[in-house]
Design a protein around this motif. Sequence first.
Motif, mmCIF file in Angstrom:
data_model
loop_
_atom_site.group_PDB
_atom_site.id
_atom_site.type_symbol
_atom_site.label_atom_id
_atom_site.label_comp_id
_atom_site.label_asym_id
_atom_site.label_seq_id
_atom_site.Cartn_x
_atom_site.Cartn_y
_atom_site.Cartn_z
ATOM 1 N N UNK A 3 0.835 -1.188 0.000
ATOM 2 C CA UNK A 3 0.000 0.000 0.000
ATOM 3 C C UNK A 3 0.879 1.250 0.000
ATOM 4 N N UNK A 4 0.413 2.274 -0.709
ATOM 5 C CA UNK A 4 1.151 3.529 -0.799
ATOM 6 C C UNK A 4 0.255 4.649 -0.283
ATOM 7 N N UNK A 5 0.735 5.426 0.686
ATOM 8 C CA UNK A 5 -0.056 6.471 1.320
ATOM 9 C C UNK A 5 0.698 7.800 1.213
ATOM 10 N N UNK A 6 0.506 8.572 0.159
ATOM 11 C CA UNK A 6 1.184 9.878 0.066
ATOM 12 C C UNK A 6 0.568 10.875 1.037
ATOM 13 N N UNK A 7 1.378 11.753 1.608
ATOM 14 C CA UNK A 7 0.930 12.784 2.541
ATOM 15 C C UNK A 7 1.470 14.131 2.108
ATOM 16 N N UNK A 8 0.795 15.191 2.558
ATOM 17 C CA UNK A 8 1.216 16.561 2.246
ATOM 18 C C UNK A 8 0.783 17.457 3.398
ATOM 19 N N UNK A 9 1.659 18.386 3.804
ATOM 20 C CA UNK A 9 1.385 19.305 4.909
ATOM 21 C C UNK A 9 1.226 20.703 4.352
ATOM 22 N N UNK A 10 0.177 21.410 4.816
ATOM 23 C CA UNK A 10 -0.110 22.753 4.346
ATOM 24 C C UNK A 10 0.068 23.758 5.487
ATOM 25 N N UNK A 12 -0.759 28.255 6.200
ATOM 26 C CA UNK A 12 -1.865 29.181 5.968
ATOM 27 C C UNK A 12 -1.940 29.570 4.495
ATOM 28 N N UNK A 13 -3.176 29.753 4.002
ATOM 29 C CA UNK A 13 -3.386 30.167 2.623
ATOM 30 C C UNK A 13 -4.306 29.210 1.893
ATOM 31 N N UNK A 14 -4.467 29.410 0.571
ATOM 32 C CA UNK A 14 -5.285 28.564 -0.278
ATOM 33 C C UNK A 14 -4.417 27.499 -0.923
ATOM 34 N N UNK A 15 -4.956 26.287 -1.030
ATOM 35 C CA UNK A 15 -4.141 25.173 -1.488
ATOM 36 C C UNK A 15 -4.933 24.315 -2.471
ATOM 37 N N UNK A 16 -4.178 23.620 -3.308
ATOM 38 C CA UNK A 16 -4.728 22.639 -4.250
ATOM 39 C C UNK A 16 -4.024 21.323 -3.998
ATOM 40 N N UNK A 17 -4.788 20.296 -3.628
ATOM 41 C CA UNK A 17 -4.216 18.998 -3.271
ATOM 42 C C UNK A 17 -3.935 18.207 -4.545
ATOM 43 N N UNK A 18 -2.659 17.806 -4.698
ATOM 44 C CA UNK A 18 -2.247 17.046 -5.873
ATOM 45 C C UNK A 18 -1.359 15.904 -5.382
ATOM 46 N N UNK A 19 -1.874 14.680 -5.377
ATOM 47 C CA UNK A 19 -1.176 13.530 -4.826
ATOM 48 C C UNK A 19 -0.806 12.568 -5.945
ATOM 49 N N UNK A 20 0.396 12.025 -5.828
ATOM 50 C CA UNK A 20 0.876 11.009 -6.759
ATOM 51 C C UNK A 20 0.666 9.640 -6.123
ATOM 52 N N UNK A 40 -7.074 18.772 10.535
ATOM 53 C CA UNK A 40 -6.856 20.175 10.858
ATOM 54 C C UNK A 40 -6.476 20.286 12.332
ATOM 55 N N UNK A 41 -5.393 21.029 12.616
ATOM 56 C CA UNK A 41 -4.922 21.236 13.993
ATOM 57 C C UNK A 41 -4.686 22.724 14.210
ATOM 58 N N UNK A 42 -5.296 23.263 15.247
ATOM 59 C CA UNK A 42 -5.059 24.653 15.662
ATOM 60 C C UNK A 42 -5.323 25.637 14.520
ATOM 61 N N UNK A 43 -6.477 25.601 13.978
ATOM 62 C CA UNK A 43 -6.785 26.546 12.908
ATOM 63 C C UNK A 43 -8.174 26.306 12.363
ATOM 64 N N UNK A 44 -8.500 26.998 11.282
ATOM 65 C CA UNK A 44 -9.802 26.856 10.624
ATOM 66 C C UNK A 44 -9.590 26.595 9.140
ATOM 67 N N UNK A 45 -10.576 25.933 8.541
ATOM 68 C CA UNK A 45 -10.536 25.647 7.106
ATOM 69 C C UNK A 45 -11.946 25.694 6.569
ATOM 70 N N UNK A 46 -12.107 26.101 5.323
ATOM 71 C CA UNK A 46 -13.427 26.210 4.692
ATOM 72 C C UNK A 46 -13.341 25.745 3.254
#
Length: 273
Positions: A3-10, A12-20, A40-46
């Motif tokens: 199994x392959x589990x790619x991760x990405x950390x963001x 503050x700001x606007x982001x586009x999730x692109x996983x290989x 989400x940790x210590x923040x807000x997202x919409x």
Amino acid sequence: MEQFHPTETWLSGKHLLNLYYPIIEMETNELHTFEVLIELSNGTAAIEPQNAMATISGQGLGAQERWDGRITVDEEIKLIELSGLRTNILHDHVTAALITPKKEGITQNMESITMRGLMIPELYDNISFFVPIVRDVIETADKDKMVYARAYVEDDSQFKLRKNYSLSGGDIVMVDRGRAISLTIQTEPFQELTEVEILPFVTAPFVNKHKLKAKTIANTKYSKLVEEKIILESSFTDRIAGAVEEMDKGLMASFELGLDAFEKIEELEVRNG
């Protein structure tokens, strides 16, 4: 399969999730489900309405059934800690004894505890659903492999509904003088009928304004030619052969006079011989 589990950390700001996500050691008749988990940790997202979009692209992929375009969005809210509340003391008694070990688990049932008079903050959650748009291209080269009503579809260069139809034929209907052609148009298969055009048609002589000379027309036993005019016979004589039919007692001669060929008969004389 590994199994392959790619991760990405963001940040503050606007982001586009692109996983290989490489898929290796694939076998036939396998179904893969792609899941993306966001924490989400210590923040807000919409996520604004219509902004939960997804696309899957790759190389060396092939399938008989296409993706249905459905995106499932789930939201999990962690437990809310309530502090400063008065709680009742719970007492429990445990008795220890020597028993023979068995391959069984230890379970303990506890009834529900009702807590009244608590102030719980309001929770709001808005989830919007939109119908996905799935596009598929049908090639005209595959028209022999598909089953559809070819009478209503034009498939020369592309598949589109036929707008113009032609209909011919009909049944001859007798009227008081002359004859007419009755043609019924079935409109049930169509949503609407915008225009009907009657094209010129060819009928029998004397109906479509054709004039023929009387002497060129063959006479029948009901007509005669007088001064280059065709007139009906006012006196008509015909020899009719009958048929012998058997009755309960004896025989009877039956004759078909053909009276339906005349409009009216003023005098009828029957002779035997």
